[in-house]
Motif scaffolding. Structure first.
Motif: not given
Length: 345
Positions: A11-21, A151-154, A171-174, A208-216
């Motif tokens: 569970l800890l490994s999953l939480l470290q690999a991705q921001r939101d679950w 985190d897919h944040e502008r 920008v939308e950073p990738y 702070p960074t901008g709002p979240r975006f849907t990745p292209r």
């Protein structure tokens, strides 16, 4: 008890690999109920891991920031990668973290299993790092950009272009790409509605960074890295030239230090357009081609080659004169030290 401990580590490994679950996602991954997930989250919090909860039907969890750094979970490959990365950072292009990297590496090696210590020790013994002479990047800037990519944040930042002009970008950073001691950001420029590559050492993020975006949709990472390399090679340099090389295009492509478009002009002739901020650097690259060439429409580069030719000729003449003097002194010395021939009896 062993099953619960193993599940907590997973569970800890999953939480470290991705921001939101979401609770459902975690339960599916671990093959348990959402109630078990809630209980395990409570156990992690009791161990000092700051896990934030998001309420609601679609509620979920993310690993937050706390007042103290809890232990991190690394597999064997990750541990080796971190150790090698820390050693590289001590001589790398990120400013201000050399001594910190050495201290962190010492702590990591202290707890590594012996099999991993031997791997890293071999790398340290036989891999000789070269000091970085490229532009250095503030590690905080890299962290901000990497977090926004994850985190897919502008991202909003002030940017200094190659020409020196300053402007603000949104920008939308990738992706972050490291290429020959420089860091680049691959992002979707919202104002220009196109993909752009930015030098990180010229970025000043606005927080702070901008709002979240849907990745292209993105091509594979290997194609992104190749595109960055091509973009760097085709950048607007202060000096550019068209060079006709009297050699096959395939040969020239193999000799160039970076990927670049080479136009075939026949079986034994091709052309390409290199660029640099300094004509001396262009002259150096051309000399490394080990082939005859002709410069088209670049008087600065022609003048530089002419000056280098005279300098090299002076060096050749001086070297030959020095060699001749050394040979003369050697012969003179031998004549004076040779014993006289004995006479006939």
């Amino acid at each position: 008890m062993l099953e619960t401990s193993a599940r907590l580590l997973r569970l800890l490994s999953l939480l470290q690999a991705q921001r939101d679950w979401t609770s459902t996602e975690l339960a599916t991954r671990l093959g348990v109920t959402t109630r078990t997930i809630r209980n395990d989250i409570g156990r992690l919090r009791g161990l000092g891991y700051p896990v934030d909860a998001r309420p609601g039907v679609a509620g979920g969890y993310r690993l937050g920031t706390g007042r103290a750094l809890p232990p991190l979970l690394l597999d064997d490959e990750e541990a080796v990668a971190v150790a090698v990365g820390l050693r590289t950072a001590a001589n790398g292009s990120v400013a201000g973290i050399e001594e910190t990297s050495v201290r962190a590496l010492a702590k990591l090696q202290q707890v590594l299993p012996s099999r991993l210590r031997h791997q890293i020790s071999a790398l340290q013994s036989y891999a000789l790092p070269m000091p970085s002479h490229g532009p250095q990047v503030d590690p905080d800037v890299l962290t901000v950009i990497a977090s926004a990519c994850r985190d897919h944040e502008r991202l909003r930042f002030d940017y200094r272009a190659h020409s020196g002009a300053a402007g603000r970008r949104s920008v939308e950073p990738y992706r972050l790409v490291n290429d020959r001691r420089r860091w680049y950001l691959v992002a979707w420029d919202l104002d220009r509605d196109a993909w752009r590559t930015f030098r990180v050492d010229r970025i000043e993020p606005r927080t702070p960074t901008g709002p979240r975006f849907t990745p292209r949709a993105l091509p594979p990472d290997q194609e992104i890295a190749a595109q960055v390399a091509r973009g760097v090679g085709e950048a607007t340099w202060r000096y550019r030239a068209r060079v006709i090389v009297h050699a096959p295009a395939s040969y020239v492509r193999g000799r160039l230090p970076i990927p670049m478009e080479v136009q075939s002009l026949g079986e034994d002739q091709c052309a390409f357009e290199p660029g640099s901020d300094h004509p001396e650097m262009l002259a150096l690259y051309l000399g490394m081609l080990d082939a005859d060439f002709t410069i088209v429409d670049s008087p600065e580069l022609v003048d530089t080659l002419h000056n280098l030719t005279k300098r090299y000729q002076r060096a050749i003449d001086a070297s030959r004169q020095t060699s001749a003097c050394s040979a003369h002194r050697s012969r003179h010395h031998q004549q004076h030290e040779s014993p006289p021939e004995s006479g006939q009896s």
